[in-house]
Enzyme design. Sequence first.
Site, PDB file in Angstrom:
ATOM      1  CD  GLU A  88      -3.157   1.117   1.926  1.00 14.12           C
ATOM      2  OE1 GLU A  88      -3.961   2.069   1.849  1.00 14.12           O
ATOM      3  OE2 GLU A  88      -3.353   0.111   2.610  1.00 14.12           O
ATOM      4  N   GLY A  96      -5.867   4.931  -0.132  1.00 13.25           N
ATOM      5  CA  GLY A  96      -6.143   3.565  -0.571  1.00 13.25           C
ATOM      6  C   GLY A  96      -7.518   3.171  -0.066  1.00 13.25           C
ATOM      7  CG  HIS A 149       0.183 -13.067   1.514  1.00 14.16           C
ATOM      8  ND1 HIS A 149       0.811 -11.869   1.235  1.00 14.16           N
ATOM      9  CD2 HIS A 149      -0.841 -12.760   2.342  1.00 14.16           C
ATOM     10  CE1 HIS A 149       0.209 -10.894   1.888  1.00 14.16           C
ATOM     11  NE2 HIS A 149      -0.812 -11.408   2.560  1.00 14.16           N
ATOM     12  CG  HIS A 191      -8.010   3.049 -14.767  1.00 12.44           C
ATOM     13  ND1 HIS A 191      -8.446   3.412 -16.023  1.00 12.44           N
ATOM     14  CD2 HIS A 191      -8.705   3.791 -13.882  1.00 12.44           C
ATOM     15  CE1 HIS A 191      -9.391   4.346 -15.891  1.00 12.44           C
ATOM     16  NE2 HIS A 191      -9.557   4.588 -14.605  1.00 12.44           N
TER      17      HIS A 191
END
Length: 146
Positions: free
Chosen positions: A65, A88, A95, A112
């Site tokens: 993040e 976010g 994982h 995008h």
Amino acid sequence: MRKKIQKLLNELNDLQKNTLINKMQIQFISLSPKLDTLIAKMPINHDIFQPFGYLHGGATMILAESVGSSISFINIKNEKKDNFNVFGIEISANHVRSIKKGILFAKAQIFHKGNTLHFIQVHVYDEKKNIISFCKLTNVIIILKK
């Protein structure tokens, strides 16, 4: 162009003071000339293990993040927009491999880039380029009123 890239990387690394990114020892190390790919690294140590002695998946998510939000930040800043925040709003990860030591790398790529939403793909891998996690991040861009 190299000076601009280094200036942006320095700015990202300076912004992390007194944040979780700093606590996790995340460093931004590479930015593509098109500003669509950002790489960060994070050392693996016992402070970010789960109880069984492996890297905690949450630590991987923090790295993903952090690098994913930062690539959005760089792109909005490059578009000369002032007074904005990047948040976010969704992150997911698969994982696929556990790890106990070394350096973790995260490569974020924008796939995008809209005016309000950015979709980011993040690959987390070790020093031998073994994939650790595949992550997907959605960022919302909030332009603040002056």
